[in-house]
Enzyme design. Sequence first.
Site, PDB file in Angstrom:
ATOM      1  N   GLY A 149       0.793  -1.220   0.000  1.00  0.00           N
ATOM      2  CA  GLY A 149       0.000   0.000   0.000  1.00  0.00           C
ATOM      3  C   GLY A 149       0.822   1.264   0.000  1.00  0.00           C
TER       4      GLY A 149
ATOM      5  CG  ASN B 149      -4.690   4.363   9.401  1.00  0.00           C
ATOM      6  OD1 ASN B 149      -5.059   5.388   8.841  1.00  0.00           O
ATOM      7  ND2 ASN B 149      -3.623   4.343  10.184  1.00  0.00           N
TER       8      ASN B 149
ATOM      9  CD  GLN C 193      -6.511  -0.347   7.919  1.00  0.00           C
ATOM     10  OE1 GLN C 193      -7.289  -1.209   8.316  1.00  0.00           O
ATOM     11  NE2 GLN C 193      -5.223  -0.370   8.229  1.00  0.00           N
TER      12      GLN C 193
ATOM     13  CB  SER D  71      -1.959  -3.591   1.387  1.00  0.00           C
ATOM     14  OG  SER D  71      -0.899  -4.364   1.884  1.00  0.00           O
TER      15      SER D  71
ATOM     16  CG  HIS E 210      -0.193  -6.620   5.349  1.00  0.00           C
ATOM     17  ND1 HIS E 210      -0.176  -6.254   6.677  1.00  0.00           N
ATOM     18  CD2 HIS E 210       0.053  -5.482   4.654  1.00  0.00           C
ATOM     19  CE1 HIS E 210       0.076  -4.962   6.780  1.00  0.00           C
ATOM     20  NE2 HIS E 210       0.211  -4.463   5.570  1.00  0.00           N
TER      21      HIS E 210
ATOM     22  CB  THR F  16      11.421 -10.437 -11.101  1.00  0.00           C
ATOM     23  OG1 THR F  16      12.585 -10.214 -11.902  1.00  0.00           O
ATOM     24  CG2 THR F  16      10.903 -11.843 -11.337  1.00  0.00           C
TER      25      THR F  16
ATOM     26  CB  CYS G 272       4.223   4.593  22.534  1.00  0.00           C
ATOM     27  SG  CYS G 272       3.177   3.215  22.037  1.00  0.00           S
TER      28      CYS G 272
END
Length: 393
Positions: free
Chosen positions: A72, A152, A180, A200, A202, A238, A326
Amino acid sequence: MSKRIYLDNAATTPVYPEVFEEMKPYFTEYYGNPSSIYSFAGEAKKAVDRSRQIVADLIGAKAEEIYFTGGGSESDNWALKASAEAYASKGKHIITSKIEHHAVLHTCQWLEKQGYEVTYLNVDEDGIVKLDELRAAIRPDTILISIMAANNEIGTIEPLKEIGAIAKEHGVLFHTDAVQAFGHIPLNVNEMNIDMLSLSAHKINGPKGIGAMYIRKGVKIRSFIHGGAQERQRRAGTHNVPGIVGLGKAAELAASGMDERISYEKELRDHLIERVLKEIPYSRLNGHKTDRLPNNANFCFRFIEGESMLILLDQNGICGSSGSACTSGSLDPSHVLLAIGLPHEIAHGSLRLTLSEQNTMEEIDFTVDRLKEIITRLRSMSPLYEDFVKKNS
């Protein structure tokens, strides 16, 4: 409950077994380079073409409008940088929002250093882009509008159809970061007048390191990565065939079970939100109450520091995330929470829980029960909370 409860699906998701099984032959058996001309490589090419069609079908696009990328963030960078370059003769003005993912915001900041001008739109208290502000921001030299499909952090779904109509009316390109939203809610690039879309694998139980960009036919943007003629001379390198196959299978699974998954996730999400707001004092829900991703719940708890809450949740086997940065070593709270009007001291006490169809109601109840204990414990150590109670007792 002894097992881990994973409630950070907006960060990443596990690869489904069906996806992994689909990928395996392309590591060891059909390992040919799809750009080669001999017949052995044809199996890899067929797999790439099949995945391209599946991804296209899920967003109402044509297969030849789908270009595979490394994820993404690469797709976002490509959309912004390449369109800025290609349309610079028309103008150097770009419009985005203050709550975009950093892949967009940091790219816009880079473009500003190259002489482009960027307008960062405000959002309302729910995180929705203000359409009147968008219309007012468009100028004769505006070349691109980039607004995410769904946030997100707080899960708010943006009015893509209305934004696309405004962009089309003014002859301005419209890009959306749909990382998202892709595979989680229905998207149609034609109905929404989207010219470019980032996605994306994942985030939908596919592998990491593979994504795609939809580029509407006729949009004149150049290559982002140079070095070869792959992806119809628009993205050199590739092909990651196993990754592409994994993306295709994950998209296929997302499409086939979308309605049932949305209904189930909403049931879990709404139960989670109802219990938290009812049973934990001085808590608030961030994002739109209904126009939000089905699996997203984002809260702020007064007199709490987000990182401490995450550590204690982890000790109870619960994986979540905080809006505060954080992990980057910064003490600054989330730019998204500040953009919707929260003061620093409240934004620091944020918690994002993003669930999946693999979660159960028992896990949600366990999480809320532990969360109540954790917040009570942390507040008992807070002098600010002690002073607040004294003043309001």
